[in-house]
Write a protein that holds these residues in place. Structure first.
Motif, short mmCIF file in Angstrom:
data_model
loop_
_atom_site.label_atom_id
_atom_site.label_comp_id
_atom_site.label_asym_id
_atom_site.label_seq_id
_atom_site.Cartn_x
_atom_site.Cartn_y
_atom_site.Cartn_z
N ILE A 34 50.42 10.47 43.28
CA ILE A 34 49.09 9.94 43.01
C ILE A 34 48.25 10.90 42.16
N THR A 35 48.22 12.16 42.55
CA THR A 35 47.38 13.14 41.85
C THR A 35 47.88 13.34 40.42
N PRO A 305 37.16 20.83 52.93
CA PRO A 305 38.42 20.35 52.33
C PRO A 305 38.89 19.03 52.93
N ARG A 309 36.23 9.16 55.18
CA ARG A 309 36.91 7.88 54.98
C ARG A 309 36.06 6.71 55.47
N LYS A 329 39.71 13.20 48.09
CA LYS A 329 39.62 14.52 47.50
C LYS A 329 39.75 14.28 46.01
N THR B 36 51.83 10.35 51.16
CA THR B 36 51.46 10.63 49.76
C THR B 36 50.86 12.04 49.65
N ASP B 37 50.23 12.36 48.54
CA ASP B 37 49.80 13.73 48.25
C ASP B 37 48.92 14.31 49.36
N THR B 39 46.31 16.73 51.02
CA THR B 39 45.13 17.44 50.49
C THR B 39 44.59 18.46 51.47
N PHE B 40 45.05 18.43 52.72
CA PHE B 40 44.47 19.30 53.74
C PHE B 40 45.43 19.39 54.92
N GLU B 42 45.53 21.46 58.82
CA GLU B 42 44.94 22.42 59.75
C GLU B 42 45.72 22.38 61.06
N GLU B 58 46.76 18.70 62.21
CA GLU B 58 46.36 17.49 61.51
C GLU B 58 46.60 17.69 60.02
N GLU B 60 45.84 15.73 56.15
CA GLU B 60 45.16 14.65 55.44
C GLU B 60 45.80 14.50 54.08
N SER B 61 45.89 13.24 53.62
CA SER B 61 46.45 12.99 52.30
C SER B 61 45.45 12.16 51.50
N VAL B 62 45.82 11.85 50.28
CA VAL B 62 44.96 11.02 49.44
C VAL B 62 44.69 9.68 50.14
N LYS B 63 45.69 9.15 50.85
CA LYS B 63 45.54 7.82 51.45
C LYS B 63 45.13 7.81 52.92
N THR B 64 45.48 8.87 53.68
CA THR B 64 45.30 8.75 55.13
C THR B 64 45.22 10.11 55.82
N SER B 65 45.00 10.08 57.12
CA SER B 65 45.02 11.29 57.94
C SER B 65 46.05 11.07 59.04
#
Lengths: 377, 126
Positions: A34-35, A305, A309, A329, B36-37, B39-40, B42, B58, B60-65
Motif C-alpha cells: 500500500i505505502t 505513531p 480510526r 499514517k 498490510t503495511d 505502521t506501529f 508496541e 499490539e 497497527e497497519s495501514v488498514k487495521t489494528s
C-alpha cells in the motif's frame, strides 16, 4: 456468493494483485504494498481499477430535470463535456451518495455512483421519476463498461503520446476519444489529489485498451512511470487529499451542511430559471434557520505513531466533542492524520483535542483540509 | 509458501522459536500479509509475566489494528527495540529481523503443544 469480476480482473491477477471482497466485487487491495503504491502515485503515476463504481446513463427530455431534483448541485448551467461533483440527499438532509455527473448533451447525462449505493440510487431516482412522471430512460452501464483511473504527476505527459487533446483538458472536463476502434470517455478527474484522468470504456475492449494505453510501459519494471495500484493506496491518497469517502465522512445521518462540501450544494437552486427544489433542500433550509449544523468536518494531526480510526471518540477536557471518520499514517507526511466531525466550538485550526484509542489517549490538533496538495508544475 | 520448519505456530499467527533457554516470538508472513503495511508496534515491557494465550502487544497497519499473543507462558525478557523506529521490518522480514519479543518460558510443555510448520501451512494456505 461468487464475487463479481471487473473487466480488469485478469490484469490484476497477472500483476500480482492481492484480491479482496469489496462490496461484492473482487478487487486488488494492493500489488507491491500500500505505502509503495501510494508513493508511486505521488511521485509518478498509478493505475486504479474503479470499474466497481456504478455508471448510470440518463437520456430523455426530462433527464436534466430528474438530476436537478436529485442532485444538491445545479445541473442546468453545466455544458456538454463538463463533469460536476454533487451530493444526493435524503429528506432529512442526510447523504444518500456522493456522485460525479457528466453532461454528454442537452438531454443526456452519466452519473458515477459508489458501488455500495448503486441499487439504492437507482431505486431513489426511479421513485422521483414516478412521482413527477418524468420521461427519462435509465441505462445501467456498470457491467457493460470498465472504468480506470490513471493518476499522478507524470500522467498528463504520458497521455499526450496517445492524444493531443487529453493533456489540454481542464479540470472536471471530459472528451470522447476513439482509440483505434475503441470509444473512450476520458475525464480530468480523480480521487487522489494528483493530476490525472479517469477513463470509461467498453468492457470487451478493456484488454486491448490497456495494452495500447500502457504501451512502452512495463508495470513490472522498478522504474516504470505508471504502476498498478490498489484499494489500500486509493484510500490513503484520498484521505491525504481531504476527500470524503461514503460510509465514513458521508452517511445517511450526516447533515450535508456539516461536510465542508458547500461548493456542491446550491441552496438557491429552486429560485433559478429552470430551477427545481432538490430532495433534502427543505431540511437544509431548516438547519440553516436553526443556526446551521451542530458539527463540522475537520482534519486532525495526531501526535502519536498510532492511528486514529473510524468510530473513535474525540474529547476536549474530558468531554466527548466528536467522532473520527477516517484515519491513517500518512505516507507522504509521515504523520498520523484523521478526519473527524467535531462540535462547532472545536473546529478552528489549532484547537487541541484528544482521540481515545482503547486505553490510549492520542493528542490531536485541528488542521485545515486538505492535508496534502500536489505541487504546481 | 512454506513457513520455516524450525519453529512452532499458534492459531493467532505467531511463530515461536527456541533460542537457548528462551522462546522468540514473532508474526508469520501470512499475518503481516493480511495486516498490510505495518505502521506501529508496541510490545509489553521487559519483566512482564504472561500466560499462554495472553497478549504480548499490539500492532497497527495501514488498514487495521491487531493484538499479538504468546503461545507460551513466561516472562518477557527482551523486546525488539528496532521496531519502534521502523515497524516496516515486520513486513520485509517477519521471520527474522521482525521478531517481537523473547520470553523465558515457565512451562516448556506448552511449546511442544503448538502447531508444527506443516500443520500451520495447511491451515493457512497462501
Amino acid at each position: 456468493m461468487d464475487l463479481k469480476k471487473t473487466p480488469l480482473h485478469q490484469w490484476h491477477v497477472d500483476h500480482g494483485g492481492k484480491m479482496v471482497d469489496f462490496e461484492g466485487w473482487s478487487l486488488p487491495m494492493s500489488f507491491s504494498g500500500i505505502t509503495d503504491e501510494h508513493n508511486q502515485v505521488r511521485k509518478s503515476g498509478g493505475v486504479f481499477d474503479v470499474s466497481h463504481m456504478g455508471r448510470l446513463k440518463f437520456k430523455g427530455r426530462h433527464a436534466r430535470k430528474l438530476l436537478e431534483r436529485a442532485c444538491s448541485r445545479r445541473i442546468s448551467d453545466m455544458q456538454a463535456g463538463q463533469c460536476r461533483y454533487s451530493l444526493l440527499l435524503n429528506d432529512k438532509g442526510g447523504i444518500r451518495d456522493d456522485v460525479l455527473v457528466y453532461r454528454l448533451g442537452d438531454d443526456e447525462f452519466m452519473m458515477v455512483v459508489n458501488a455500495s449505493n448503486r441499487q439504492k440510487i437507482k431505486d431513489h431516482l426511479a421513485s422521483i421519476q414516478e412521482d413527477g412522471e418524468l420521461k427519462v430512460k435509465t441505462d445501467d452501464q456498470t457491467e457493460s463498461t470498465a472504468m480506470i483511473a490513471i493518476q499522478g504527476p507524470n500522467v498528463m505527459e504520458l497521455a499526450s503520446k496517445v492524444s493531443s487533446e487529453v493533456p489540454t483538458l481542464k479540470r472536471y472536463r471530459f472528451v470522447t476519444k476513439n482509440l483505434v476502434v475503441i470509444k473512450l470517455m476520458v475525464s480530468r478527474t480523480g480521487y487522489t489529489g494528483e493530476n490525472g484522468v479517469e477513463v470509461i470504456l467498453p468492457a470487451g475492449a478493456t484488454g486491448m485498451a490497456l495494452k495500447l494505453m500502457m504501451k512502452d510501459l512495463d508495470a513490472n519494471d522498478a522504474d516504470a512511470l505508471i504502476k498498478p495500484a490498489g484499494l489500500g493506496a486509493r484510500d490513503t491518497l484520498r484521505l491525504e487529499a481531504g476527500m470524503p469517502l461514503y460510509g465514513h465522512e458521508l452517511t445517511e445521518e450526516t447533515n450535508a451542511l456539516a461536510t465542508g462540501l458547500g461548493f456542491a450544494i446550491s441552496m438557491d437552486k429552486d429560485e433559478h430559471e429552470n430551477g427545481e427544489e432538490f430532495v433534502g433542500q427543505a431540511a437544509l433550509k431548516a438547519t440553516l434557520a436553526e443556526g446551521g449544523p451542530k458539527e463540522a468536518l475537520v482534519g486532525l494531526e495526531i501526535d502519536s505513531p498510532r492511528t486514529a480510526r473510524q468510530g473513535m471518540d474525540v474529547m476536549s477536557d474530558g468531554a466527548s466533542v466528536g467522532l473520527v471518520t477516517s484515519g491513517c499514517k500518512s505516507p507522504t507526511l509521515g504523520k498520523s492524520i484523521a478526519m473527524a466531525y467535531v462540535a462547532q466550538a472545536h473546529k478552528e485550526p489549532g484547537t487541541q483535542l484528544t482521540v481515545v484509542s482503547g486505553k490510549n489517549e492520542l493528542p490531536a490538533t485541528v488542521v485545515p483540509l486538505p492535508f496534502y496538495k500536489a505541487p504546481k508544475k | 509458501m512454506a513457513v520455516p520448519a524450525d519453529r512452532r505456530y499458534a492459531e493467532t499467527h505467531e511463530w515461536h522459536m527456541k533460542e537457548g533457554d528462551l522462546v522468540v516470538v514473532g508474526l508469520t508472513q501470512f499475518a503481516v500479509d493480511q495486516l498490510t503495511d505495518i505502521t506501529f508496534a508496541e510490545m509489553q515491557g521487559e519483566g512482564t509475566t504472561i500466560e499462554a494465550g495472553g497478549e504480548i502487544g499490539e500492532v497497527e497497519s495501514v488498514k487495521t489494528s491487531s493484538d499479538v499473543y504468546s503461545g507460551v507462558s513466561g516472562e518477557i525478557v527482551e523486546v525488539n527495540e528496532a521496531l519502534a523506529d521502523d515497524p516496516s521490518v515486520l513486513n520485509t522480514d517477519p521471520f527474522g529481523e521482525g521478531w517481537l519479543v523473547k520470553i523465558r518460558p515457565s512451562n516448556p510443555d506448552e511449546f511442544e503443544g503448538l502447531m508444527d510448520a506443516g500443520t500451520y501451512d495447511e491451515k493457512n494456505p497462501s
